[in-house]
Design a protein around this motif. Structure first.
Motif, mmCIF file in Angstrom:
data_model
loop_
_atom_site.group_PDB
_atom_site.id
_atom_site.type_symbol
_atom_site.label_atom_id
_atom_site.label_comp_id
_atom_site.label_asym_id
_atom_site.label_seq_id
_atom_site.Cartn_x
_atom_site.Cartn_y
_atom_site.Cartn_z
ATOM 1 N N PRO A 269 139.598 14.006 56.941
ATOM 2 C CA PRO A 269 138.849 13.220 57.932
ATOM 3 C C PRO A 269 139.863 12.155 58.674
ATOM 4 N N SER A 270 140.983 12.626 59.301
ATOM 5 C CA SER A 270 141.548 11.546 59.893
ATOM 6 C C SER A 270 141.020 11.067 61.403
ATOM 7 N N ASP A 271 139.926 11.958 61.758
ATOM 8 C CA ASP A 271 139.261 11.635 62.929
ATOM 9 C C ASP A 271 138.001 10.704 62.912
ATOM 10 N N ALA A 272 137.791 10.025 61.664
ATOM 11 C CA ALA A 272 136.594 9.452 61.311
ATOM 12 C C ALA A 272 136.691 8.227 62.265
ATOM 13 N N PRO A 273 135.515 7.681 62.578
ATOM 14 C CA PRO A 273 135.616 6.461 63.722
ATOM 15 C C PRO A 273 136.403 5.134 62.997
#
Length: 350
Positions: A269-273
């Motif tokens: 989840p490296s694209d989490a806000p």
């Protein structure tokens, strides 16, 4: 370790009584045999949860039928973590290492379970604001910086690597692996490999590197999800160049503004806000370490190429019916995608 444990697959089962008997020779345990579950995910060594009354342990072993000991060296993995623990507290506590194949049919080791949450493919698993997520991201990078500051000699790991020339060995080694694993439905990567060979820098320095530093190899503390309680999966750890370690880590770092195709193969989840972008990670890490790479594109391309080789090696086994795991059926697709990404970065760097 955290979520993801399930019933043990029949092909991965072992003699629980034999393990329990062997363990009791090395550690005091509650009465009764443990309940055993298996952690899903991964394509290499197998990981199990041994649940005793009030005492959880983790067992690691090679896949069933493995003969190439060098590729699944339990003793090396155990030794690295045991040596690092006193100087890098985020390593799990080792319990015992078994070299007697008669116990379960292979070498294995046991360690203490690190309690907490492991981020998974699509979610951190904890409730954080974007600001808190950004701080967690910086904390994660801080731990990588800490690892790269460990003195290998002081930790008893001076003999872990092969000395200077790490970058060159990696470029030639992974190029050779790709050529051996190539199938008809993936690119040749010859232009990428030639560019890496022609643009490789000298090692910036030699330090302990994890070589698989990802969000899903991190355990977040149960009492403070912004704190890293443990770092797992030291199978590939060695002595090498810290910027190569960072480049390898960022190959998995899919960010929010990436195109849909790249995001499709996201593994963490490296694209989490709130998460830092790849450029922001590089800037933060290099500021903390005082390293200023002249050609970051090299490390970025190498990390992506290395990931492509890993995927292709797994796909090669499926392609040649050496494994029937349906998860690997389409691994040739990201190999194609990663080649296009490598070539785009090379064009931008020219």
């Amino acid at each position: 370790m955290g979520d993801g444990a399930r019933a043990v697959r029949d092909e991965d089962a072992f003699d629980v009584t034999a393990v329990d008997t062997w363990l009791r020779q090395h550690i005091e345990l509650p009465a009764g045999e443990p309940t055993v579950k298996q952690f899903s995910g991964g394509a290499s060594n197998l990981t199990y949860l041994l649940q005793y009354a009030g005492h959880d342990l983790i067992l690691r072993r090679p896949p069933a039928g493995t003969k190439a000991k060098s590729a699944h060296d339990m003793g090396r993995e155990y030794r690295i973590q045991a040596a690092l623990k006193p100087v890098f507290p985020y390593v799990p506590t080792m319990v015992a290492h078994c070299t007697d194949d008669a116990v379960i049919g292979s070498e294995f080791y046991v360690m203490e379970r690190v309690a907490g949450t492991i981020p998974r493919r699509s979610a951190l698993g904890v409730d954080l604001t974007p600001e808190q997520t950004g701080q967690l991201c910086r904390t994660l990078i801080d731990r990588l910086v800490d690892l790269h500051q460990v003195d290998p000699a002081a930790a008893g790991l001076a003999d872990l690597g092969r000395g200077e020339g790490y970058v060159g060995r990696q470029v030639s080694g992974w190029s050779d692996r790709y050529r051996k694993a190539k199938t008809w439905n993936v690119p040749s990567y010859e232009k990428v490999m030639a560019w890496l060979a022609a643009n490789q820098p000298a090692d910036v320095r030699t330090c302990v590197i994890h070589n698989d530093f990802r969000l899903d190899n991190v355990v977040l503390a149960p009492d403070d999800p912004q704190r890293v309680a443990g770092i797992l999966d030291w199978e590939l750890a060695t002595l090498g160049d810290p910027l190569m370690d960072l480049g390898g880590a960022l190959a998995y770092w899919v960010q929010a503004d990436d195109d849909w195709a790249f995001r499709r193969f996201r593994l963490q989840p490296s694209d989490a806000p709130g998460m830092l972008t790849r450029d922001e990670v590089v800037a933060y890490y290099t500021e903390r370490c005082g390293l200023k790479p002249e050609n970051w594109a090299f490390y970025e391309v190498f990390g992506l190429f290395r990931l492509a080789v890993i995927a292709q090696q797994i796909y090669y086994r499926y392609h040649h019916k050496q494994t029937r795991n349906p998860r690997f059926k389409n691994f040739w697709l990201p190999v194609n995608l990663l080649e296009r990404r490598c070539r785009r970065i090379i064009r931008q760097a020219s």
